[in-house]
Design a protein around this motif. Structure first.
Motif, mmCIF file in Angstrom:
data_model
loop_
_atom_site.group_PDB
_atom_site.id
_atom_site.type_symbol
_atom_site.label_atom_id
_atom_site.label_comp_id
_atom_site.label_asym_id
_atom_site.label_seq_id
_atom_site.Cartn_x
_atom_site.Cartn_y
_atom_site.Cartn_z
ATOM 1 N N ILE A 14 0.647 -1.153 -0.498
ATOM 2 C CA ILE A 14 0.142 0.293 -0.230
ATOM 3 C C ILE A 14 1.026 1.076 -0.311
ATOM 4 C CG2 ILE A 14 -1.552 1.040 1.057
ATOM 5 C CD1 ILE A 14 -2.545 -1.885 2.442
ATOM 6 N N ASN A 41 -6.731 6.491 -4.010
ATOM 7 C CA ASN A 41 -7.524 6.126 -5.554
ATOM 8 C C ASN A 41 -7.980 5.222 -5.117
ATOM 9 O OD1 ASN A 41 -5.774 3.947 -5.987
ATOM 10 N ND2 ASN A 41 -4.544 4.443 -7.431
ATOM 11 N N PHE A 42 -8.877 4.625 -6.080
ATOM 12 C CA PHE A 42 -10.175 3.086 -5.121
ATOM 13 C C PHE A 42 -9.269 1.955 -5.033
ATOM 14 C CE2 PHE A 42 -12.655 -0.689 -5.863
ATOM 15 C CZ PHE A 42 -14.110 -0.035 -5.808
ATOM 16 N N ASP A 43 -8.646 1.632 -6.169
ATOM 17 C CA ASP A 43 -7.345 0.478 -5.538
ATOM 18 C C ASP A 43 -6.784 0.750 -4.716
ATOM 19 O OD1 ASP A 43 -6.018 -1.937 -6.338
ATOM 20 O OD2 ASP A 43 -4.077 -0.596 -6.340
ATOM 21 N N THR A 44 -6.273 1.538 -3.991
ATOM 22 C CA THR A 44 -5.428 1.737 -2.782
ATOM 23 C C THR A 44 -6.246 1.560 -1.597
ATOM 24 O OG1 THR A 44 -4.298 2.815 -3.190
ATOM 25 C CG2 THR A 44 -3.766 3.082 -1.027
ATOM 26 N N MET A 46 -8.716 -0.105 -1.844
ATOM 27 C CA MET A 46 -9.742 -1.635 -1.269
ATOM 28 C C MET A 46 -8.382 -2.227 -0.477
ATOM 29 S SD MET A 46 -12.730 -1.883 -1.965
ATOM 30 C CE MET A 46 -12.946 -3.413 -2.396
ATOM 31 N N ARG A 47 -6.880 -1.763 -1.300
ATOM 32 C CA ARG A 47 -6.082 -3.377 -0.871
ATOM 33 C C ARG A 47 -6.136 -2.865 1.360
ATOM 34 N NH1 ARG A 47 -0.925 -3.361 -3.362
ATOM 35 N NH2 ARG A 47 -1.119 -4.209 -5.444
#
Length: 59
Positions: A14, A41-44, A46-47
């Protein structure tokens, strides 16, 4: 503290690019500065959810 948080989040993949101590709260007399995790961002996001979920399952 920020360096430790950056290091530990990096271990699990992350990256918080805007991670910093909030300068306004750090300048106050209360002695409790806030840590600004910044916008991610969205990916981070969700991580982070996945790591927290796994941590809770393993506890």
């Amino acid at each position: 503290m920020v360096a430790q948080l950056r290091s530990e989040t990096g271990v699990v993949g992350i990256m918080l690019p805007s991670l910093r101590v909030d300068p306004v709260s750090a300048a106050g007399e209360a002695g409790y500065p806030l840590v600004d995790l910044g916008r991610v961002n969205f990916d981070t996001a969700m991580r982070i959810v996945a790591v927290l979920h796994e941590g809770r399952r393993g506890a």
